[in-house]
Design a protein around this motif. Sequence first.
Motif, PDB file in Angstrom:
ATOM      1  N   LEU A 149       0.831  -1.263   0.208  1.00 16.46           N
ATOM      2  CA  LEU A 149       0.000  -0.154   0.031  1.00 16.46           C
ATOM      3  C   LEU A 149       0.993   1.317   0.099  1.00 16.46           C
ATOM      4  N   GLU A 150       2.023   1.350   0.783  1.00 22.57           N
ATOM      5  CA  GLU A 150       2.849   2.437   0.775  1.00 22.57           C
ATOM      6  C   GLU A 150       3.530   2.732  -0.568  1.00 22.57           C
ATOM      7  N   VAL A 151       3.913   1.583  -1.275  1.00 21.97           N
ATOM      8  CA  VAL A 151       4.388   1.743  -2.688  1.00 21.97           C
ATOM      9  C   VAL A 151       3.557   2.300  -3.549  1.00 21.97           C
ATOM     10  N   GLN A 152       2.266   1.615  -3.449  1.00 18.51           N
ATOM     11  CA  GLN A 152       1.287   2.129  -4.453  1.00 18.51           C
ATOM     12  C   GLN A 152       0.651   3.600  -4.204  1.00 18.51           C
ATOM     13  N   LYS A 153       0.655   4.171  -3.038  1.00 19.41           N
ATOM     14  CA  LYS A 153       0.391   5.411  -2.586  1.00 19.41           C
ATOM     15  C   LYS A 153       1.648   6.433  -3.117  1.00 19.41           C
ATOM     16  N   LYS A 154       2.812   5.918  -3.159  1.00 20.15           N
ATOM     17  CA  LYS A 154       4.005   6.755  -3.690  1.00 20.15           C
ATOM     18  C   LYS A 154       3.505   6.970  -5.231  1.00 20.15           C
ATOM     19  N   TYR A 155       3.119   6.227  -5.836  1.00 18.19           N
ATOM     20  CA  TYR A 155       3.006   6.148  -7.256  1.00 18.19           C
ATOM     21  C   TYR A 155       1.806   6.756  -7.772  1.00 18.19           C
ATOM     22  N   GLU A 156       0.822   6.971  -7.047  1.00 13.57           N
ATOM     23  CA  GLU A 156      -0.461   7.532  -7.372  1.00 13.57           C
ATOM     24  C   GLU A 156      -0.398   8.675  -8.174  1.00 13.57           C
ATOM     25  N   PRO A 157       0.452   9.799  -7.842  1.00  8.66           N
ATOM     26  CA  PRO A 157       0.554  11.039  -8.679  1.00  8.66           C
ATOM     27  C   PRO A 157       1.122  10.419 -10.144  1.00  8.66           C
ATOM     28  N   LYS A 158       2.018   9.673 -10.321  1.00 11.25           N
ATOM     29  CA  LYS A 158       2.328   9.276 -11.489  1.00 11.25           C
ATOM     30  C   LYS A 158       1.443   8.407 -12.438  1.00 11.25           C
ATOM     31  N   LYS A 159       0.431   7.654 -11.530  1.00 14.39           N
ATOM     32  CA  LYS A 159      -0.653   6.955 -12.405  1.00 14.39           C
ATOM     33  C   LYS A 159      -1.511   8.023 -12.628  1.00 14.39           C
ATOM     34  N   ALA A 160      -1.896   8.986 -11.963  1.00 16.67           N
ATOM     35  CA  ALA A 160      -2.809   9.910 -12.452  1.00 16.67           C
ATOM     36  C   ALA A 160      -2.208  10.705 -13.890  1.00 16.67           C
ATOM     37  N   GLN A 161      -1.172  11.022 -13.729  1.00 16.33           N
ATOM     38  CA  GLN A 161      -0.467  11.589 -14.905  1.00 16.33           C
ATOM     39  C   GLN A 161      -0.516  10.654 -16.405  1.00 16.33           C
ATOM     40  N   ILE A 162      -0.264   9.477 -16.053  1.00 15.50           N
ATOM     41  CA  ILE A 162      -0.406   8.489 -17.359  1.00 15.50           C
ATOM     42  C   ILE A 162      -1.948   8.289 -17.622  1.00 15.50           C
ATOM     43  N   ASP A 163      -2.687   8.404 -16.706  1.00 17.68           N
ATOM     44  CA  ASP A 163      -3.894   8.154 -17.110  1.00 17.68           C
ATOM     45  C   ASP A 163      -4.537   9.538 -17.866  1.00 17.68           C
ATOM     46  N   THR A 164      -4.134  10.609 -17.582  1.00 18.54           N
ATOM     47  CA  THR A 164      -4.398  11.974 -18.072  1.00 18.54           C
ATOM     48  C   THR A 164      -3.823  11.568 -19.731  1.00 18.54           C
ATOM     49  N   GLN A 165      -2.534  11.258 -19.951  1.00 21.95           N
ATOM     50  CA  GLN A 165      -2.005  11.272 -21.068  1.00 21.95           C
ATOM     51  C   GLN A 165      -2.705  10.206 -21.982  1.00 21.95           C
ATOM     52  N   SER A 166      -3.064   9.151 -21.369  1.00 26.66           N
ATOM     53  CA  SER A 166      -3.952   8.070 -22.083  1.00 26.66           C
ATOM     54  C   SER A 166      -5.420   8.605 -22.455  1.00 26.66           C
ATOM     55  N   GLY A 167      -6.076   9.442 -21.659  1.00 30.37           N
ATOM     56  CA  GLY A 167      -6.992   9.932 -22.042  1.00 30.37           C
ATOM     57  C   GLY A 167      -7.171  10.984 -23.187  1.00 30.37           C
ATOM     58  N   GLU A 168      -6.016  11.663 -23.112  1.00 31.14           N
ATOM     59  CA  GLU A 168      -5.654  12.554 -24.184  1.00 31.14           C
ATOM     60  C   GLU A 168      -5.600  11.887 -25.602  1.00 31.14           C
ATOM     61  N   VAL A 169      -4.575  10.905 -25.501  1.00 32.44           N
ATOM     62  CA  VAL A 169      -4.446  10.163 -26.865  1.00 32.44           C
ATOM     63  C   VAL A 169      -5.790   9.387 -27.424  1.00 32.44           C
ATOM     64  N   GLU A 170      -6.695   9.008 -26.571  1.00 29.26           N
ATOM     65  CA  GLU A 170      -7.977   8.424 -27.049  1.00 29.26           C
ATOM     66  C   GLU A 170      -8.983   9.377 -27.547  1.00 29.26           C
ATOM     67  N   SER A 171      -8.721  10.640 -26.760  1.00 29.16           N
ATOM     68  CA  SER A 171      -9.653  11.861 -27.463  1.00 29.16           C
ATOM     69  C   SER A 171      -9.137  12.106 -28.833  1.00 29.16           C
ATOM     70  N   LEU A 172      -7.872  12.236 -29.268  1.00 27.25           N
ATOM     71  CA  LEU A 172      -7.293  12.663 -30.544  1.00 27.25           C
ATOM     72  C   LEU A 172      -7.609  11.651 -31.440  1.00 27.25           C
TER      73      LEU A 172
END
Length: 226
Positions: free
Chosen positions: A70-93
């Motif tokens: 859980l501690e490692v997952q929490k550490k990477y939450e910001p990076k996961k959110a960033q990648i989710d945003t990038q993925s959403g942008e590609v799908e939208s294009l």
Amino acid sequence: MNRTQSLVSAFGAGIVALSTLSGVAQTAPAPAPAAAAPAAVAPQAIPAKIALIAFEQAVVATNEGQRSVLEVQKKYEPKKAQIDTQSGEVESLKKQLQAAPATMTDEDRQSRLRTIDTKEKQLNRDAEDATNAYNTDLQEALSKVAQKVSVTMRDYCQKNGYTLLLDVGGQQSNVLWANQGTDVSQAVVQAYNTTSGVAAPAPSAPSATATPRPRATTPAARPAAK
């Protein structure tokens, strides 16, 4: 994705030096006859008591193992959110390009395709880098827990009279069948939770937008043979 590597144990060897004494006095009396060597004791067979354990799964199942994950997952939450945003942008294009009118010029279409390709390649690189970093941190965290669980595992087997312990947690296990009563995984987990004093993590509510997280293999740290 890179795969985690197993830990390698090193064994040392000692060298015993022998020394001799020289110089016998000429007037020394003859030595007394040597005593007869004791009769060799025949080895006795010890009744086998075999136990099984899914070691890697047991490490993660401990309270401390769950907390580490859980501690490692929490550490990477910001990076996961960033990648989710990038993925959403590609799908939208991609959807915008698919919905583009037939009157779109070839030059405009090729320009959009290049933009999508660039962003998609960047997304793949970022996702792979994040997954590798996540797996490395997770393995390191669980490796520390595994080293302590291995001590509890060995002590448990010794106290309960087991003569052999087999790890059946890996995909390459040669055990085809065994009585469930020989599996000590849960017993070792409970014993470690008691000695570690780490409380079970509070359950968290699942997120509706959660995506699968990268998986990491738990390092199989085991006690050295004695």
